[in-house]
Design an enzyme around this catalytic site. Structure first.
Site, PDB file in Angstrom:
ATOM      1  N   SER A  44      -3.666  -3.655   0.383  1.00  0.00           N
ATOM      2  CA  SER A  44      -2.144  -4.390   0.916  1.00  0.00           C
ATOM      3  C   SER A  44      -2.581  -6.208   0.930  1.00  0.00           C
ATOM      4  O   SER A  44      -2.928  -6.037   1.282  1.00  0.00           O
ATOM      5  CB  SER A  44      -1.370  -4.042   1.133  1.00  0.00           C
ATOM      6  OG  SER A  44       0.089  -4.886   1.940  1.00  0.00           O
ATOM      7  N   ALA A  97       0.821  -1.058  -0.094  1.00  0.00           N
ATOM      8  CA  ALA A  97       0.285  -0.311  -0.080  1.00  0.00           C
ATOM      9  C   ALA A  97       1.014   1.325   0.022  1.00  0.00           C
ATOM     10  O   ALA A  97       0.362   2.275  -0.416  1.00  0.00           O
ATOM     11  CB  ALA A  97      -1.320   0.100   1.410  1.00  0.00           C
ATOM     12  N   THR A  98       2.281   1.358   0.283  1.00  0.00           N
ATOM     13  CA  THR A  98       2.928   2.159   0.609  1.00  0.00           C
ATOM     14  C   THR A  98       3.659   3.066  -0.315  1.00  0.00           C
ATOM     15  O   THR A  98       3.273   3.775  -0.865  1.00  0.00           O
ATOM     16  CB  THR A  98       4.335   2.565   1.657  1.00  0.00           C
ATOM     17  OG1 THR A  98       3.595   2.159   3.286  1.00  0.00           O
ATOM     18  CG2 THR A  98       5.513   3.091   2.001  1.00  0.00           C
ATOM     19  N   THR A 128       9.451  -6.350 -13.357  1.00  0.00           N
ATOM     20  CA  THR A 128       9.734  -8.024 -12.845  1.00  0.00           C
ATOM     21  C   THR A 128       8.536  -8.822 -12.000  1.00  0.00           C
ATOM     22  O   THR A 128       8.584  -8.160 -10.772  1.00  0.00           O
ATOM     23  CB  THR A 128      10.714  -9.224 -12.552  1.00  0.00           C
ATOM     24  OG1 THR A 128      11.415  -8.749 -13.752  1.00  0.00           O
ATOM     25  CG2 THR A 128      10.398 -10.604 -12.390  1.00  0.00           C
ATOM     26  N   CYS A 164       3.704   1.418  12.155  1.00  0.00           N
ATOM     27  CA  CYS A 164       4.665   2.118  11.583  1.00  0.00           C
ATOM     28  C   CYS A 164       5.554   3.609  12.519  1.00  0.00           C
ATOM     29  O   CYS A 164       6.629   4.374  11.811  1.00  0.00           O
ATOM     30  CB  CYS A 164       4.301   2.591  10.166  1.00  0.00           C
ATOM     31  SG  CYS A 164       3.220   1.672   9.204  1.00  0.00           S
TER      32      CYS A 164
HETATM   33  C1  LIG Z   1      -0.534  -1.022   6.956  1.00  0.00           C
HETATM   34  C2  LIG Z   1      -0.876  -0.169   6.390  1.00  0.00           C
HETATM   35  C3  LIG Z   1      -0.389   0.653   4.842  1.00  0.00           C
HETATM   36  C4  LIG Z   1       0.781   0.346   4.423  1.00  0.00           C
HETATM   37  O1  LIG Z   1       0.727  -0.643   3.941  1.00  0.00           O
HETATM   38  P1  LIG Z   1       1.968  -1.565   3.661  1.00  0.00           P
HETATM   39  O2  LIG Z   1       2.200  -2.900   2.932  1.00  0.00           O
HETATM   40  O3  LIG Z   1       2.861  -2.649   4.575  1.00  0.00           O
HETATM   41  O4  LIG Z   1       2.929  -0.776   2.558  1.00  0.00           O
HETATM   42  C5  LIG Z   1      -0.969   2.142   4.309  1.00  0.00           C
HETATM   43  N1  LIG Z   1      -2.167   2.419   5.317  1.00  0.00           N
HETATM   44  C6  LIG Z   1      -2.461   1.871   5.626  1.00  0.00           C
HETATM   45  C7  LIG Z   1      -4.310   2.202   6.426  1.00  0.00           C
HETATM   46  C8  LIG Z   1      -2.333   0.755   6.685  1.00  0.00           C
HETATM   47  O5  LIG Z   1      -2.855   0.051   7.738  1.00  0.00           O
END
Ligand SMILES: *Cc1c(COP(=O)(O)O)cnc(C)c1O
Length: 394
Positions: free
Chosen positions: A204, A76-77, A245, A331
């Site tokens: 994610s 997600a990041t 890839t 985080c």
């Molecule tokens: C965990 C999270 C992210 C980051 O996701 P990753 O896949 O670990 O980079 C971003 N936004 C929210 C709301 C999250 O809970």
């Protein structure tokens, strides 16, 4: 009764256990099926590509999207970075203003900070005491320079679910691109990109019982075409939006996790909410001076953020090593700063630092919940007693 295994995992907003069915689905793609999905000339490549495309279809279906609207990323990041920077760059000639909210994940807030350094203007909207951002506030923040609104679907600390459909509808009418970070929502509550008027959506795999290091960005494909400038250049994979890839085993796992979520969500969310309510009611009944953060009803079924007045969360977690929970978001937990989310809903520093986030998951049992209630009760009492003792002897 099954033997209770310690430590107990109640930190499912940080990450989730990979479902054993997901592991099973992934394994062949490390060993026999090791092809590169971009190899067009042989069987190894074709099989890898077929597996990726099957997963893409399942993942798209989970959010009501089309297969060609899913771009695989590392999580997600990265999806959020691609969405925000990609739109900011593509539409820089139209405007330089972005709207978001104070309770967003750092992946959104820090990306916005970076864009600010490059000359973009960022409006960070406040939220109410439940963590809700108001549609009217978003609308009032729009200027003729606004290109993008980014509001998360569900908050990772307090679970509050935003009025996404309404915000999306308003953005659509005003011709503003709407991105949502739905990382905590997808697979937990129904998410439909069409009904909710979403242009871009980040999510994610590892938050929904899939492997880490794989995620996706939904990019709406309907006309007028949405432009997103790629942030990683290379071989032109993923329709040129994200070169590199493809991680075939991880994508297969993500697909399997999406399939399981699609099938189980309705029933599972009832079971998880039941356990969450048992935990919350048990704690509130047994621990004086404790209260729940987040919205009373518009909240993720697995989330419980509880403030224990006069009991610092870090001390509690030191004493309660048999229960895995979190203070603030994973985080930002090496920062000594109190959670920016809890501050944004109006908690003072002391209360914010005395708050614990519990995240119930697919594998949580009632027995575990009952154990945790007792441990929390004992721990809060012991931390508070010691605090009073220290105060009396100084
Ligand atoms: C965990 C999270 C992210 C980051 O996701 P990753 O896949 O670990 O980079 C971003 N936004 C929210 C709301 C999250 O809970």
């Amino acid at each position: 009764m099954k033997e209770l295994r310690l430590p107990i995992y109640l930190d499912n907003h940080s990450t989730t256990q990979v479902d054993s069915q997901v592991v099973d689905a992934m394994l062949p793609y490390f060993s026999e099926q090791y092809g590169n999905a971009a190899s067009k000339q042989h069987e190894f490549g074709w099989r890898a590509e077929a597996a990726v495309e099957a997963a893409r279809k399942t993942i798209a279906r989970l959010i009501g999207a089309e297969k060609n609207e899913i771009v695989f990323t590392s999580g997600a990041t990265e999806s959020i970075n691609l969405a925000l920077k990609g739109v900011a760059e593509a539409y820089a000639s139209k405007g330089n203003h972005i709207i978001t909210a104070a309770t967003e994940h750092k992946a959104v807030l820090d990306t916005c900070k970076r864009l600010e350094k490059y000359g973009f203007q960022i409006s960070i909207l406040p939220v109410d005491r439940y963590g809700l951002v108001s549609v009217v506030d978003v609308e009032n923040a729009i200027t003729e320079k606004t290109t993008l609104v980014s509001i998360m679907t569900a908050n990772n600390e307090i679970g509050t679910i935003a009025p996404i459909r309404e915000i999306g509808e308003m953005c659509r009418v005003r011709n503003i691109i709407f991105h949502t970070d739905a990382t905590q929502a997808v697979g937990k509550i129904p998410v439909d990109v069409i009904a909710m008027n979403i242009d871009l959506l980040s999510f994610s795999s590892h938050k929904m019982y899939g492997p880490k290091g794989i995620g996706a960005l939904f990019v709406r494909s309907t006309t007028p075409k949405l432009r997103v400038m790629p942030q990683i250049d290379g071989g032109g994979h993923e329709s040129g939006l994200r070169s590199g890839t493809l991680n075939v085993p991880a994508i297969v796992g993500f697909g399997e996790a999406a399939k399981l979520a699609h099938a189980a969500m309705e029933e599972e969310s009832v079971q998880i909410k039941h356990l969450r309510d048992r935990l919350e009611n048990g704690i509130l009944a047994q621990v004086p001076d404790s209260f729940v953060n987040g919205h009373p009803t518009s909240r993720l079924p697995n989330n419980s953020s509880i403030t224990f007045r006069f009991a610092e969360a870090d001390r509690m977690m030191m004493e309660m090593k048999d229960v895995a929970v979190s203070s603030g978001s994973a985080c930002s937990s090496d920062e000594p700063e109190p959670s920016h989310v809890l501050r944004a809903i109006g908690l003072n520093n002391e209360d914010a630092k005395s708050s614990i986030r519990f995240g119930v998951g697919r594998f949580t049992t009632e027995q575990e919940i009952d154990y945790v209630i007792q441990r929390v009760r004992e721990t809060v009492q012991s931390v508070r007693d010691r605090k009073v003792h220290v105060q009396l002897t100084h």
